[in-house]
Design a protein around this motif. Structure first.
Motif, mmCIF file in Angstrom:
data_model
loop_
_atom_site.group_PDB
_atom_site.id
_atom_site.type_symbol
_atom_site.label_atom_id
_atom_site.label_comp_id
_atom_site.label_asym_id
_atom_site.label_seq_id
_atom_site.Cartn_x
_atom_site.Cartn_y
_atom_site.Cartn_z
ATOM 1 N N PRO A 1 -28.131 -12.396 5.641
ATOM 2 C CA PRO A 1 -29.497 -12.922 5.720
ATOM 3 C C PRO A 1 -30.362 -12.522 4.524
ATOM 4 C CG PRO A 1 -29.295 -11.044 7.160
ATOM 5 C CD PRO A 1 -27.922 -11.296 6.606
ATOM 6 N N ALA A 2 -29.795 -12.643 3.349
ATOM 7 C CA ALA A 2 -30.533 -12.345 2.118
ATOM 8 C C ALA A 2 -29.942 -13.183 0.993
ATOM 9 C CB ALA A 2 -30.443 -10.857 1.775
ATOM 10 N N GLN B 1 -36.788 0.866 -1.825
ATOM 11 C CA GLN B 1 -37.503 -0.077 -0.977
ATOM 12 C C GLN B 1 -36.736 -1.391 -0.837
ATOM 13 O OE1 GLN B 1 -41.457 -0.394 -2.618
ATOM 14 N NE2 GLN B 1 -42.029 1.681 -2.002
ATOM 15 N N LEU B 2 -36.117 -1.847 -1.911
ATOM 16 C CA LEU B 2 -35.295 -3.051 -1.833
ATOM 17 C C LEU B 2 -34.110 -2.838 -0.892
ATOM 18 C CD1 LEU B 2 -35.125 -4.229 -5.565
ATOM 19 C CD2 LEU B 2 -36.573 -5.132 -3.736
ATOM 20 N N PHE B 3 -33.512 -1.675 -0.970
ATOM 21 C CA PHE B 3 -32.383 -1.335 -0.093
ATOM 22 C C PHE B 3 -32.805 -1.426 1.372
ATOM 23 C CE2 PHE B 3 -30.307 2.190 2.259
ATOM 24 C CZ PHE B 3 -29.010 1.704 2.277
ATOM 25 N N HIS B 4 -33.971 -0.848 1.692
ATOM 26 C CA HIS B 4 -34.446 -0.882 3.077
ATOM 27 C C HIS B 4 -34.822 -2.303 3.497
ATOM 28 C CE1 HIS B 4 -34.130 3.373 3.621
ATOM 29 N NE2 HIS B 4 -35.066 3.678 2.717
ATOM 30 N N ALA B 5 -35.384 -3.086 2.582
ATOM 31 C CA ALA B 5 -35.738 -4.472 2.899
ATOM 32 C C ALA B 5 -34.483 -5.287 3.191
ATOM 33 C CB ALA B 5 -36.530 -5.097 1.750
ATOM 34 N N TRP B 6 -33.427 -5.070 2.411
ATOM 35 C CA TRP B 6 -32.155 -5.773 2.642
ATOM 36 C C TRP B 6 -31.586 -5.398 4.015
ATOM 37 C CZ3 TRP B 6 -27.108 -5.851 3.826
ATOM 38 C CH2 TRP B 6 -26.315 -6.880 3.298
ATOM 39 N N ALA C 1 -32.722 -12.143 -13.525
ATOM 40 C CA ALA C 1 -31.266 -12.212 -13.647
ATOM 41 C C ALA C 1 -30.629 -11.475 -12.485
ATOM 42 C CB ALA C 1 -30.812 -11.602 -14.970
ATOM 43 N N ALA C 2 -29.356 -11.755 -12.269
ATOM 44 C CA ALA C 2 -28.610 -11.097 -11.198
ATOM 45 C C ALA C 2 -27.768 -9.962 -11.777
ATOM 46 C CB ALA C 2 -27.702 -12.122 -10.507
ATOM 47 N N PRO C 3 -27.357 -9.008 -10.944
ATOM 48 C CA PRO C 3 -26.407 -8.001 -11.425
ATOM 49 C C PRO C 3 -25.136 -8.686 -11.929
ATOM 50 C CG PRO C 3 -27.349 -7.388 -9.282
ATOM 51 C CD PRO C 3 -27.749 -8.802 -9.547
ATOM 52 N N PRO C 4 -24.486 -8.173 -12.945
ATOM 53 C CA PRO C 4 -24.752 -6.871 -13.590
ATOM 54 C C PRO C 4 -25.828 -6.906 -14.679
ATOM 55 C CG PRO C 4 -22.800 -7.853 -14.535
ATOM 56 C CD PRO C 4 -23.234 -8.787 -13.440
ATOM 57 N N GLU C 5 -26.322 -8.118 -15.034
ATOM 58 C CA GLU C 5 -27.392 -8.162 -16.037
ATOM 59 C C GLU C 5 -28.616 -7.412 -15.530
ATOM 60 O OE1 GLU C 5 -29.888 -11.477 -18.642
ATOM 61 O OE2 GLU C 5 -28.198 -12.089 -17.388
ATOM 62 N N TRP C 6 -28.912 -7.558 -14.249
ATOM 63 C CA TRP C 6 -29.920 -6.725 -13.597
ATOM 64 C C TRP C 6 -29.228 -5.399 -13.296
ATOM 65 C CZ3 TRP C 6 -32.088 -8.043 -8.040
ATOM 66 C CH2 TRP C 6 -32.852 -6.953 -7.581
ATOM 67 N N ARG C 7 -29.560 -4.384 -14.046
ATOM 68 C CA ARG C 7 -28.875 -3.094 -13.944
ATOM 69 C C ARG C 7 -29.427 -2.296 -12.762
ATOM 70 N NH1 ARG C 7 -25.726 -2.249 -18.277
ATOM 71 N NH2 ARG C 7 -26.078 -3.543 -20.120
ATOM 72 N N ARG D 1 -24.775 -3.988 -1.897
ATOM 73 C CA ARG D 1 -25.350 -5.038 -1.062
ATOM 74 C C ARG D 1 -25.688 -6.281 -1.879
ATOM 75 N NH1 ARG D 1 -25.467 -0.584 1.460
ATOM 76 N NH2 ARG D 1 -25.831 -0.362 3.712
ATOM 77 N N LEU D 2 -26.208 -6.069 -3.054
ATOM 78 C CA LEU D 2 -26.505 -7.223 -3.910
ATOM 79 C C LEU D 2 -25.217 -7.924 -4.335
ATOM 80 C CD1 LEU D 2 -29.387 -5.878 -6.182
ATOM 81 C CD2 LEU D 2 -29.542 -7.336 -4.154
ATOM 82 N N GLY D 3 -24.136 -7.173 -4.424
ATOM 83 C CA GLY D 3 -22.857 -7.785 -4.759
ATOM 84 C C GLY D 3 -22.365 -8.743 -3.685
ATOM 85 N N ALA D 4 -22.827 -8.551 -2.443
ATOM 86 C CA ALA D 4 -22.446 -9.431 -1.338
ATOM 87 C C ALA D 4 -23.497 -10.498 -1.050
ATOM 88 C CB ALA D 4 -22.230 -8.590 -0.077
ATOM 89 N N THR D 5 -24.540 -10.545 -1.880
ATOM 90 C CA THR D 5 -25.670 -11.445 -1.644
ATOM 91 C C THR D 5 -25.494 -12.740 -2.426
ATOM 92 O OG1 THR D 5 -27.138 -9.540 -1.314
ATOM 93 C CG2 THR D 5 -28.182 -11.649 -1.809
#
Length: 202
Positions: free
Chosen positions: A41-42, A78-83, A99-105, A114-118
């Protein structure tokens, strides 16, 4: 898990609340509409600045979702808790970034995983159809009389980016005011050349 109905209605009139659809952004808009099919859900919304990504996020929030703009500049904890909150309560979360990871470090390992699964929705640079529509709307807002042949000429020569398009419209507005005459291709060529913004000229 609560399922929310997100009614995404696109305003038909040229206004600040208007998101102009084209091939360059239709995929991202459709992705947000179809949030129930997201694997989690993200989602990440990636796109250049001034591309309408914040407006898309605002529409997403109006439909019942949550959004964090400039997420790549926010506190990672805070992003971690929001996710995690989106995972717990089922209210979809949209993270808007350049940009998305990995460009967004991302430094926080738990957030990075979590962002890797988003899933990611991307807004591309504007295509010809969107460039034309954006120029027409920009001139309408400024009260400028721009003929179709001028708009087509600009689409072929102004850098293909939302920021450059906005700057070009401002330059032409000032030139028309200074010259006290209607916009034309010669006036546009002179003004944009002086501003160092003209591409595609022989």
């Amino acid at each position: 898990m609560t399922q929310l109905a997100l009614p995404f209605v696109w305003p038909p009139d040229p206004s600040d609340d208007d998101f102009l659809l084209s091939e360059s952004n239709a995929g991202a808009a459709a992705h947000l509409r179809d949030w129930r099919r997201w694997p989690v859900p993200a989602s990440l919304l990636i796109g250049p600045r001034k591309s309408g990504r914040t407006l898309l996020a605002r529409l997403f929030v109006k439909g019942g979702g949550r959004a964090i703009d400039d997420a790549d500049q926010q506190n990672e904890t805070q992003l971690f808790h929001a996710w995690n909150a989106a995972q717990a309560d089922g209210v979809p979360l949209l993270l808007v970034a350049d940009a998305a990871p990995p460009e967004w470090r991302v430094k926080l390992p738990d957030l990075r995983s979590r962002l890797g699964a988003t899933p990611i929705a991307r807004i591309a640079p504007p295509d010809d159809a969107l460039m034309q529509a954006l120029f027409e709307r920009a001139f309408l807002k400024r009260g400028l009389d721009a003929r179709p042949e001028l708009v087509q000429w600009l689409v072929a020569r102004v850098e293909r980016s939302h920021i450059a398009l906005g700057r070009a419209a401002d330059v032409l507005d000032m030139a028309a005011l200074a010259e006290r005459r209607r916009l034309s291709i010669p006036l546009a060529r002179a003004a944009l050349t002086a501003a160092g913004m003209l591409e595609g000229e022989a």
